[in-house]
Design a protein around this motif. Structure first.
Motif, short mmCIF file in Angstrom:
data_model
loop_
_atom_site.label_atom_id
_atom_site.label_comp_id
_atom_site.label_asym_id
_atom_site.label_seq_id
_atom_site.Cartn_x
_atom_site.Cartn_y
_atom_site.Cartn_z
N VAL A 77 -7.63 7.24 -10.16
CA VAL A 77 -8.95 7.04 -9.57
C VAL A 77 -9.99 7.64 -10.52
N ALA A 78 -10.77 6.79 -11.17
CA ALA A 78 -11.73 7.24 -12.18
C ALA A 78 -13.15 6.83 -11.82
N THR A 79 -13.42 6.74 -10.53
CA THR A 79 -14.75 6.41 -10.03
C THR A 79 -15.56 7.70 -9.86
N PRO A 80 -16.85 7.61 -9.54
CA PRO A 80 -17.61 8.81 -9.18
C PRO A 80 -17.03 9.49 -7.93
N PRO A 81 -17.32 10.77 -7.73
CA PRO A 81 -16.69 11.54 -6.65
C PRO A 81 -16.87 10.99 -5.24
N SER A 82 -17.96 10.28 -4.98
CA SER A 82 -18.21 9.80 -3.62
C SER A 82 -17.13 8.87 -3.10
N THR A 83 -16.35 8.26 -4.00
CA THR A 83 -15.28 7.36 -3.56
C THR A 83 -13.88 7.90 -3.84
N HIS A 84 -13.77 9.11 -4.38
CA HIS A 84 -12.45 9.66 -4.68
C HIS A 84 -11.56 9.74 -3.44
N LYS A 85 -12.11 10.27 -2.36
CA LYS A 85 -11.30 10.43 -1.16
C LYS A 85 -10.79 9.09 -0.65
N ALA A 86 -11.67 8.11 -0.53
CA ALA A 86 -11.27 6.81 0.03
C ALA A 86 -10.19 6.15 -0.82
N TYR A 87 -10.37 6.17 -2.13
CA TYR A 87 -9.39 5.51 -3.01
C TYR A 87 -8.09 6.30 -3.10
N ALA A 88 -8.18 7.63 -3.09
CA ALA A 88 -6.96 8.42 -3.11
C ALA A 88 -6.14 8.18 -1.85
N LEU A 89 -6.82 8.13 -0.70
CA LEU A 89 -6.11 7.86 0.56
C LEU A 89 -5.51 6.47 0.57
N MET A 90 -6.19 5.53 -0.07
CA MET A 90 -5.68 4.16 -0.16
C MET A 90 -4.37 4.13 -0.95
N ALA A 91 -4.34 4.84 -2.07
CA ALA A 91 -3.13 4.88 -2.89
C ALA A 91 -2.00 5.60 -2.15
N ILE A 92 -2.34 6.71 -1.51
CA ILE A 92 -1.33 7.47 -0.77
C ILE A 92 -0.74 6.63 0.35
N ALA A 93 -1.59 5.88 1.06
CA ALA A 93 -1.11 5.01 2.14
C ALA A 93 -0.13 3.97 1.64
N ALA A 94 -0.29 3.58 0.38
CA ALA A 94 0.62 2.60 -0.22
C ALA A 94 1.86 3.26 -0.83
N GLY A 95 1.94 4.58 -0.73
CA GLY A 95 3.10 5.29 -1.25
C GLY A 95 3.09 5.46 -2.75
N LYS A 96 1.89 5.39 -3.37
CA LYS A 96 1.82 5.45 -4.83
C LYS A 96 1.15 6.74 -5.28
N VAL A 98 -1.09 9.45 -7.07
CA VAL A 98 -2.49 9.24 -7.44
C VAL A 98 -2.96 10.38 -8.34
N TYR A 99 -3.66 10.01 -9.38
CA TYR A 99 -4.28 10.93 -10.35
C TYR A 99 -5.78 10.76 -10.18
N VAL A 100 -6.46 11.83 -9.75
CA VAL A 100 -7.87 11.74 -9.37
C VAL A 100 -8.73 12.44 -10.41
N GLU A 101 -9.82 11.80 -10.80
CA GLU A 101 -10.76 12.42 -11.73
C GLU A 101 -11.37 13.67 -11.10
N LYS A 102 -11.91 14.53 -11.97
CA LYS A 102 -12.59 15.73 -11.49
C LYS A 102 -14.08 15.44 -11.32
N PRO A 103 -14.77 16.21 -10.46
CA PRO A 103 -14.18 17.06 -9.44
C PRO A 103 -13.35 16.22 -8.46
N MET A 104 -12.38 16.83 -7.85
CA MET A 104 -11.42 16.09 -7.03
C MET A 104 -12.09 15.26 -5.94
N ALA A 105 -13.16 15.80 -5.36
CA ALA A 105 -13.88 15.08 -4.30
C ALA A 105 -15.26 15.71 -4.15
N MET A 106 -15.98 15.29 -3.14
CA MET A 106 -17.36 15.74 -2.96
C MET A 106 -17.45 17.21 -2.56
N ASP A 107 -16.45 17.71 -1.86
CA ASP A 107 -16.43 19.11 -1.44
C ASP A 107 -15.01 19.50 -1.07
#
Length: 340
Positions: A77-96, A98-107
């Motif tokens: 997930v290499a988007t801006p932080p505002s979408t890190h959580k949504a996309y990380a959860l999407m990948a996790i839900a698919a069982g894949k 996930v490598y998230v860009e920093k900062p990890m999320a908005m807070d």
């Protein structure tokens, strides 16, 4: 790791923007037992262009389509932080994994939500605090562990930058200084690297306090931050981040009872050691694709090999918590509190 080991890690990137051009995208392709098989960007033409230039077989303009692609078995997930959580959860839900860009999320709360989801699903989560794997910072850690400066007593961080033209127009501010997208200003984008590095060198920050303000009025986010912090060992530190200075300065200075270490977070200049016996410099060049050493540790962990990635989501959560403490009053006073 309970996750079934992989033979080859086949990456899909959500958000193939600038950070993926040199720092990370080619690293995913060059690491052993790793390949980049798909990329996604909301602008399909830009996704197609990236895929063609980097030799990636598949591109998408929809994140869910990339996550659902059976050829993809890990997601970056290499988007801006505002979408890190949504996309990380999407990948996790698919069982894949996930490598998230920093900062990890908005807070910190969003970081915790990602961690909880990964644990519940048994899906590995990693964060792009790649300095933990770079040779220059491993040299710093080795010097500290060898007692080169004795017992560390204090740390001071300085990052001063002139106002960059891309941040100077309030009507066209870069997302880095739009709190609704980034979670804050350049302190969020750059300060997190330094604070994570200190966590790796000295352990968790247990006390974090600070002041944030906007001196320039060039954008809505904070442009000046002063921070005080302490570690469980009793080591104390200060930091100043100022993004309207007349010249650039990037320095971490660690003072011990027998010496001092100084080095930059972002540059690759020499590491300076000063003791009563004299001064010494150490040079460790950064690799051309700066995330590659960390990515190699992720691939190794996903393959079930010995060792583990040093950049964990729990460490990233600690950095997010420390930054939240510093920015809390500023966010409340300006109405920039993160909402969920």
């Amino acid at each position: 790791m309970s996750f079934a080991p992989m033979d080859v890690v086949r990456w899909g990137i959500i958000g193939c923007g600038n950070v993926t051009e040199v720092k990370s995208g080619p690293a995913l392709q060059r690491a052993s037992h790793s390949s980049l098989v798909a990329v996604m960007r909301r602008d399909g033409a830009k996704a197609r262009d990236y895929a063609q230039r980097h030799g990636v077989p598949t591109w998408y303009d929809d994140a869910q389509a990339l996550v659902d692609d059976p050829a993809v078995n890990a997601v970056y997930v290499a988007t801006p932080p505002s979408t890190h959580k949504a996309y990380a959860l999407m990948a996790i839900a698919a069982g894949k994994p996930v490598y998230v860009e920093k900062p990890m999320a908005m807070d910190a709360a969003e970081c915790q939500a990602i961690i909880d989801a990964g644990r519940a699903a048994g899906v590995p989560v990693f964060v792009a605090y790649y300095r933990r794997a770079l040779p220059r910072f491993r040299r710093v850690r080795t010097l500290l562990e060898s007692g080169a400066i004795g017992a560390p007593r204090s740390v001071h961080v300085s990052l001063h930058q002139p106002l960059h033209a891309r941040y100077a127009d309030p009507a066209a501010s870069h997302w880095h200084v739009q709190p609704a997208i980034s979670g804050g200003g350049l302190f969020m984008d750059l300060g997190c690297h330094t604070l994570d590095l200190l966590d790796w060198l000295f352990g968790p920050i247990v006390t974090s306090k600070g002041l944030a303000t906007n001196q320039l009025g060039a954008y809505a986010a904070e442009d000046s931050v002063a921070m005080g912090y302490a570690f469980a060992s009793g080591l104390v530190g200060t930091g100043l981040w100022q993004f309207g200075s007349f010249r650039y300065e990037d320095r971490i200075e660690i003072t011990g009872d027998r010496g001092r270490l100084a080095f930059a977070t972002f540059g690759d200049g020499p590491i300076e050691l000063e003791t009563a016996q004299g001064s010494e410099s150490f040079v460790e060049a950064n690799p051309p694709h700066i995330q590659q050493p960390l990515i190699e540790t992720i691939v190794a962990e996903l393959r079930g090999e010995a060792g583990a990635c040093p950049s964990t989501p729990e460490a990233a959560l600690r950095t997010a918590w420390a930054m939240d403490q510093v920015l809390a009053d500023w966010r409340r006073a300006t109405g920039q509190a993160i909402g969920r």
